[in-house]
Design a protein around this motif. Sequence first.
Motif, PDB file in Angstrom:
ATOM      1  N   SER A   1       0.829  -1.202   0.000  1.00 53.50           N
ATOM      2  CA  SER A   1       0.000   0.000   0.000  1.00 53.50           C
ATOM      3  C   SER A   1       0.863   1.252   0.000  1.00 53.50           C
ATOM      4  O   SER A   1       0.600   2.211  -0.741  1.00 53.50           O
ATOM      5  N   PHE A   2       1.910   1.240   0.822  1.00 52.17           N
ATOM      6  CA  PHE A   2       2.817   2.382   0.884  1.00 52.17           C
ATOM      7  C   PHE A   2       3.504   2.590  -0.463  1.00 52.17           C
ATOM      8  O   PHE A   2       3.625   3.727  -0.944  1.00 52.17           O
ATOM      9  N   GLN A   3       3.938   1.506  -1.090  1.00 56.48           N
ATOM     10  CA  GLN A   3       4.619   1.603  -2.377  1.00 56.48           C
ATOM     11  C   GLN A   3       3.693   2.155  -3.463  1.00 56.48           C
ATOM     12  O   GLN A   3       4.086   3.010  -4.253  1.00 56.48           O
ATOM     13  N   VAL A   4       2.460   1.672  -3.471  1.00 53.96           N
ATOM     14  CA  VAL A   4       1.494   2.130  -4.479  1.00 53.96           C
ATOM     15  C   VAL A   4       1.238   3.625  -4.332  1.00 53.96           C
ATOM     16  O   VAL A   4       1.245   4.377  -5.320  1.00 53.96           O
ATOM     17  N   HIS A   5       1.011   4.076  -3.086  1.00 53.44           N
ATOM     18  CA  HIS A   5       0.729   5.494  -2.853  1.00 53.44           C
ATOM     19  C   HIS A   5       1.952   6.368  -3.140  1.00 53.44           C
ATOM     20  O   HIS A   5       1.805   7.468  -3.696  1.00 53.44           O
ATOM     21  N   SER A   6       3.133   5.902  -2.785  1.00 57.96           N
ATOM     22  CA  SER A   6       4.326   6.703  -3.029  1.00 57.96           C
ATOM     23  C   SER A   6       4.579   6.866  -4.527  1.00 57.96           C
ATOM     24  O   SER A   6       4.948   7.951  -4.985  1.00 57.96           O
ATOM     25  N   LYS A   7       4.358   5.811  -5.299  1.00 61.77           N
ATOM     26  CA  LYS A   7       4.543   5.898  -6.749  1.00 61.77           C
ATOM     27  C   LYS A   7       3.484   6.789  -7.389  1.00 61.77           C
ATOM     28  O   LYS A   7       3.768   7.555  -8.312  1.00 61.77           O
ATOM     29  N   ALA A   8       2.258   6.695  -6.857  1.00 64.12           N
ATOM     30  CA  ALA A   8       1.175   7.520  -7.398  1.00 64.12           C
ATOM     31  C   ALA A   8       1.439   9.004  -7.141  1.00 64.12           C
ATOM     32  O   ALA A   8       1.267   9.845  -8.032  1.00 64.12           O
ATOM     33  N   LEU A   9       1.883   9.329  -5.932  1.00 62.88           N
ATOM     34  CA  LEU A   9       2.160  10.726  -5.609  1.00 62.88           C
ATOM     35  C   LEU A   9       3.364  11.240  -6.385  1.00 62.88           C
ATOM     36  O   LEU A   9       3.396  12.399  -6.798  1.00 62.88           O
ATOM     37  N   ALA A  10       4.342  10.393  -6.588  1.00 63.51           N
ATOM     38  CA  ALA A  10       5.527  10.801  -7.343  1.00 63.51           C
ATOM     39  C   ALA A  10       5.166  11.151  -8.786  1.00 63.51           C
ATOM     40  O   ALA A  10       5.711  12.095  -9.370  1.00 63.51           O
ATOM     41  N   SER A  11       4.237  10.411  -9.350  1.00 58.46           N
ATOM     42  CA  SER A  11       3.851  10.665 -10.736  1.00 58.46           C
ATOM     43  C   SER A  11       2.923  11.866 -10.860  1.00 58.46           C
ATOM     44  O   SER A  11       2.900  12.539 -11.888  1.00 58.46           O
ATOM     45  N   ASN A  12       2.178  12.173  -9.794  1.00 56.61           N
ATOM     46  CA  ASN A  12       1.228  13.290  -9.827  1.00 56.61           C
ATOM     47  C   ASN A  12       1.868  14.627  -9.517  1.00 56.61           C
ATOM     48  O   ASN A  12       1.385  15.667  -9.955  1.00 56.61           O
ATOM     49  N   ASN A  13       2.944  14.606  -8.720  1.00 56.99           N
ATOM     50  CA  ASN A  13       3.558  15.863  -8.277  1.00 56.99           C
ATOM     51  C   ASN A  13       4.801  16.167  -9.091  1.00 56.99           C
ATOM     52  O   ASN A  13       5.876  15.660  -8.827  1.00 56.99           O
ATOM     53  N   ASN A  14       4.624  17.003 -10.078  1.00 57.71           N
ATOM     54  CA  ASN A  14       5.738  17.372 -10.950  1.00 57.71           C
ATOM     55  C   ASN A  14       6.063  18.852 -10.809  1.00 57.71           C
ATOM     56  O   ASN A  14       5.999  19.620 -11.754  1.00 57.71           O
ATOM     57  N   GLY A  15       6.392  19.245  -9.584  1.00 58.39           N
ATOM     58  CA  GLY A  15       6.725  20.644  -9.341  1.00 58.39           C
ATOM     59  C   GLY A  15       5.532  21.440  -8.870  1.00 58.39           C
ATOM     60  O   GLY A  15       4.451  20.932  -8.650  1.00 58.39           O
ATOM     61  N   GLY A  16       5.764  22.734  -8.688  1.00 59.52           N
ATOM     62  CA  GLY A  16       4.714  23.615  -8.203  1.00 59.52           C
ATOM     63  C   GLY A  16       4.886  23.895  -6.731  1.00 59.52           C
ATOM     64  O   GLY A  16       5.746  23.362  -6.054  1.00 59.52           O
TER      65      GLY A  16
END
Length: 354
Positions: free
Chosen positions: A122-137
């Motif tokens: 679960s932690f891995q899935v969420h960390s990968k999802a957030l990494a792909s969604n957050n591209n700066g800002g």
Amino acid sequence: METCIQQHDVVQFSKENFIAVAGEYNGNFSRSLSDSASDCESGVTGSSSSSSSSDSRRRRRRSNLRRRIFDENLAVELSEQERTHEVIRRRFLSAMRDDTKVVSIHKRIWSSDFSAQARVQSFQVHSKALASNNNGGAGASPNSMKFAWFGGSKERIHHILSRGFSFNDIRDNINAAIFLSPDHSPVNSLEKAIPDEDGVRHLLLCRIVLGRSELVQPNSAQTEPSSNEFDSGVDDFENPKKYIIWSSNMNSHILPEYVVSFTDSSTTGNSKIVNGMKMPSSPWISFPSLISVLGKFLPPDAISLISKYHVEYKEKRISRPELIKIVRQIAGDKLLVAVIKSCKKKNLVKALRN
């Protein structure tokens, strides 16, 4: 006894001392830790089989104390010769008082059961999802995966390792969130690290994923992200003292990996008993008395500000270390030490009379 401030509270760690102690690990803790141990993805942990005989003897001498700390099926103790142990020990001690001693460091065994493996996934899935969604800002971190500290009693630490975070871990704050401190600042998580029956305190070292963080003010009653744009909170973007993980994400964005068990002067003789009452051995003064005395030296607006934060502490809106830090910033260490020392004899006489 009324909340007090002690002379040993007025201690500062210079930047030079921090760098000297932390050595090669300063500023590269996450990378050093990842390089020295298998990632959480492997789910395989264990102590080194190459421990020397001297290391074995040291472990046997403290075996009675350590054996009672955590179930071997839940967490395995790291050998003192393992690089992971050294990386964590140095990082931890670099920010602690000189009298702090590490008793042991344990690592969570994620391969122990299906429930544990599910938490890792679960932690891995969420960390990968957030990494792909957050591209700066605004609020986005170039590396939102970090290590952070969480303090608790031995029972709470054991429960978190076994079952994860629960309502009991958020019921004492108005934000319904898990507060963790950055890896370079374990002292900010010490307040809830209650000593166990052997006088040993415990801190969890967790892997956390922040995603995109927003600024959460100290007096805020915020209980969730202000919008879908944010995933977590911090108290300061440049120099955070708190990472804020909302309750809805506390078991998907936090992965407890290590437990550092330690002793310090607060659990090994930093107090004495006077007429059946536990008293600090270091010179001390209650906060109401301190505020009264400081009123003779500081302007009214400064006293008003100290009183305001003292009320917030009593309402559990800020921690004791935060209150101490604020008072030191306002009054200055030189004045505080002088006031505390001058009240030492008065406090002892008062305690004996009561």
